[in-house]
Design a protein around this motif. Sequence first.
Motif, PDB file in Angstrom:
ATOM      1  N   THR A   1       0.716  -1.302  -0.088  1.00  0.00           N
ATOM      2  CA  THR A   1      -0.103   0.087   0.101  1.00  0.00           C
ATOM      3  C   THR A   1       0.589   1.343   0.115  1.00  0.00           C
ATOM      4  N   GLY A   2       2.098   1.189   0.743  1.00  0.00           N
ATOM      5  CA  GLY A   2       2.888   2.467   0.845  1.00  0.00           C
ATOM      6  C   GLY A   2       2.355   3.400   1.851  1.00  0.00           C
ATOM      7  N   THR A   3       1.472   2.868   2.660  1.00  0.00           N
ATOM      8  CA  THR A   3       0.906   3.836   3.754  1.00  0.00           C
ATOM      9  C   THR A   3       1.933   3.705   4.818  1.00  0.00           C
ATOM     10  N   VAL A   4       1.699   4.838   5.717  1.00  0.00           N
ATOM     11  CA  VAL A   4       2.434   5.126   7.008  1.00  0.00           C
ATOM     12  C   VAL A   4       1.500   5.627   7.923  1.00  0.00           C
ATOM     13  N   PHE A   5       1.909   5.624   9.263  1.00  0.00           N
ATOM     14  CA  PHE A   5       1.274   6.144  10.309  1.00  0.00           C
ATOM     15  C   PHE A   5       2.316   7.087  10.837  1.00  0.00           C
ATOM     16  N   SER A   6       1.638   8.377  11.460  1.00  0.00           N
ATOM     17  CA  SER A   6       2.551   9.074  12.102  1.00  0.00           C
ATOM     18  C   SER A   6       2.974   8.868  13.272  1.00  0.00           C
ATOM     19  N   GLN A   7       4.191   9.529  13.809  1.00  0.00           N
ATOM     20  CA  GLN A   7       4.749   9.172  14.896  1.00  0.00           C
ATOM     21  C   GLN A   7       3.891   9.034  16.072  1.00  0.00           C
ATOM     22  N   ALA A   8       2.956  10.141  16.194  1.00  0.00           N
ATOM     23  CA  ALA A   8       1.989  10.379  17.403  1.00  0.00           C
ATOM     24  C   ALA A   8       1.112   8.936  17.286  1.00  0.00           C
TER      25      ALA A   8
ATOM     26  N   LEU B   1       0.148  13.535 -17.459  1.00  0.00           N
ATOM     27  CA  LEU B   1      -0.612  12.638 -18.549  1.00  0.00           C
ATOM     28  C   LEU B   1      -1.987  12.562 -18.013  1.00  0.00           C
ATOM     29  N   GLY B   2      -2.353  13.023 -16.826  1.00  0.00           N
ATOM     30  CA  GLY B   2      -3.837  12.664 -16.263  1.00  0.00           C
ATOM     31  C   GLY B   2      -4.122  11.691 -15.672  1.00  0.00           C
ATOM     32  N   PHE B   3      -2.952  10.652 -15.262  1.00  0.00           N
ATOM     33  CA  PHE B   3      -3.397   9.517 -14.579  1.00  0.00           C
ATOM     34  C   PHE B   3      -3.348   9.756 -13.091  1.00  0.00           C
ATOM     35  N   GLN B   4      -4.291   8.940 -12.364  1.00  0.00           N
ATOM     36  CA  GLN B   4      -4.169   8.897 -10.936  1.00  0.00           C
ATOM     37  C   GLN B   4      -3.274   8.042 -10.450  1.00  0.00           C
ATOM     38  N   THR B   5      -2.369   8.816  -9.301  1.00  0.00           N
ATOM     39  CA  THR B   5      -1.306   8.103  -8.855  1.00  0.00           C
ATOM     40  C   THR B   5      -1.206   8.093  -7.460  1.00  0.00           C
ATOM     41  N   LEU B   6      -0.564   7.161  -6.723  1.00  0.00           N
ATOM     42  CA  LEU B   6      -0.445   6.963  -5.262  1.00  0.00           C
ATOM     43  C   LEU B   6       1.060   7.218  -4.897  1.00  0.00           C
ATOM     44  N   LYS B   7       1.355   8.183  -4.152  1.00  0.00           N
ATOM     45  CA  LYS B   7       2.887   8.635  -4.085  1.00  0.00           C
ATOM     46  C   LYS B   7       3.601   7.534  -2.939  1.00  0.00           C
ATOM     47  N   GLY B   8       2.754   7.190  -2.042  1.00  0.00           N
ATOM     48  CA  GLY B   8       3.366   6.296  -1.046  1.00  0.00           C
ATOM     49  C   GLY B   8       4.664   6.615  -0.271  1.00  0.00           C
ATOM     50  N   GLN B   9       5.185   5.827   0.534  1.00  0.00           N
ATOM     51  CA  GLN B   9       6.351   6.227   1.241  1.00  0.00           C
ATOM     52  C   GLN B   9       7.423   5.178   1.181  1.00  0.00           C
TER      53      GLN B   9
ATOM     54  N   PHE C   1       8.350   2.646  -3.750  1.00  0.00           N
ATOM     55  CA  PHE C   1       7.619   2.357  -4.957  1.00  0.00           C
ATOM     56  C   PHE C   1       6.582   3.450  -5.017  1.00  0.00           C
ATOM     57  N   LEU C   2       5.682   3.292  -6.357  1.00  0.00           N
ATOM     58  CA  LEU C   2       4.421   4.107  -6.342  1.00  0.00           C
ATOM     59  C   LEU C   2       3.678   3.367  -7.204  1.00  0.00           C
ATOM     60  N   HIS C   3       2.395   4.007  -7.394  1.00  0.00           N
ATOM     61  CA  HIS C   3       1.289   3.219  -7.936  1.00  0.00           C
ATOM     62  C   HIS C   3       0.855   4.297  -9.022  1.00  0.00           C
TER      63      HIS C   3
END
Length: 371
Positions: free
Chosen positions: A173-180, A298-306, A309-311
Motif C-alpha cells: 500500500t505504501g501507507t504510513v502512520f505518524s509518530q503520534a 498525463l492525467g493518470f491517478q497516482t499514489l505516491k506512498g512512502q 515504489f509508487l502506484h
Amino acid sequence: MSASRFAPPSPRPEIADSGLTRPDWVGNNPRDPGKLWLDKNENTDPAMIELVRSVIASVPADAGFTYPDLGPVYRKLAPMVGVPPQCLLLTPGSDGAIRAVFEAYIAPGDKVLHTVPTFAMYGVYARMYGAQVTGLEYRPSNAGPVLHADDVVAAIATSKPKLVGLPNPDSPTGTVFSQADLRRIIEAAGEGGALILIDEAYYPFHAETVLPWVMEYPHLVVCRSTGKAWGMAGVRVGYAAAHPDVAVMLHKVRAMYEVGALSAAVFERMLDHEDAMRESVARISAGKAHFLAAMDELGFQTLKGQGNFLHVAFGARAEAIHAALAPQVYYRKDFAEPCLKGFSRFSATTAELFNPVIEAIRDVVKGEGQS
C-alpha cells in the motif's frame, strides 16, 4: 527392496494445512537482464549497484570458507541505529526477523493481528505457527488505501492479540502512520499484553523511525532490511531491534549462525558507506518524484506512498500501456485487493532509468489521441 512401502511421518498439522502453500521453487523463469527490473522493490540505482559490486569484490577469500564471527558486525551496527548491541539480532533479511518473532512468541491458537494486504510472510508465518489471524483491512478511497489508527487501537482492544504486525511503510500500500499514531498503537498493544512488530524494511525512504523506542517499550520489536536502501537484496541481511529481555528470546531461536560469513563481511563493509546509501535514496526519491510528475501531467491517478515504489492507475489505457511496456520493464500490473484494484506498481529508480518508461507511456497516450 522397493522403497515404496515406506512413508514419511505426518508433519505438524499447521504445515499439513492445505491452505499453506508456497510458490514453485524450481520452475520459476529468471527475469530478462535486458529489461528494467521494477517489480520487486530492489535498488536499481547504477551508482549503488557499482558500490555493492566493489564492496563484494573487496571481501577476503577466507569469508568463503570460514564460519562467521559476528561480534564486530553487532558492535559496528549498534551505534549507527542507536541501541546497545545486546538489543540486536542479525537475520537473513527482515523476513528472518519476522520469522524469529513468530517462532519465539507464537504457539498454536495464539492471536495475531496484521494488516491486509501486507507483506505475504505475515500470513505464511501465522499459518506455520498455528495462529488465529485478525486482518486489519485497508479500505479503498479516492486517495488510495486507508486504515486509521483508531481502527488499529480498537482492533487490539477487541481481538486481544499476542502479536501485532504493522509494517511502516506498509507494502504493497505504501501507507504510513505518524509518530503520534504509532505511539498510540504501541501503547495500546502494551496495555493489551501484546508484542508489537513495526516493520521498517523501507527505512530511510521513509525517514521516520521508532527503532530507538525499543528501550522505552519492552514489548516493541523493530525490523529492517538491507535489500531496499542499501542495495543488498541478494546478500540477504536484515536485523531486528528489541529490548534486551525480548532480544535474548529472539536469539534463542536463531540458527547456529545468524547470517553467513560472506553476507556479514559485505554488510560490515557497507556500513562504512552510509552517506552513499543516503545519496542513493535521494536519487531514487528524485526519480520517483520525476515519474509521478510525468504521470500526473498525463492525467493518470497516482499514489505516491512512502516506500521505494509508487502506484499509477492507467484506466482505459491500461491494456495498451502494458503491451508497450512489456518489452522493456518488469512491474506489477494490477492487484486483486480492492484497495489497490486498477493500480500498477513500479519500484522507484533514478530519473534517467525512468525516462524510457515515461516516453513509452507518452507515446501510447499521443497515439491514442491521434487515432
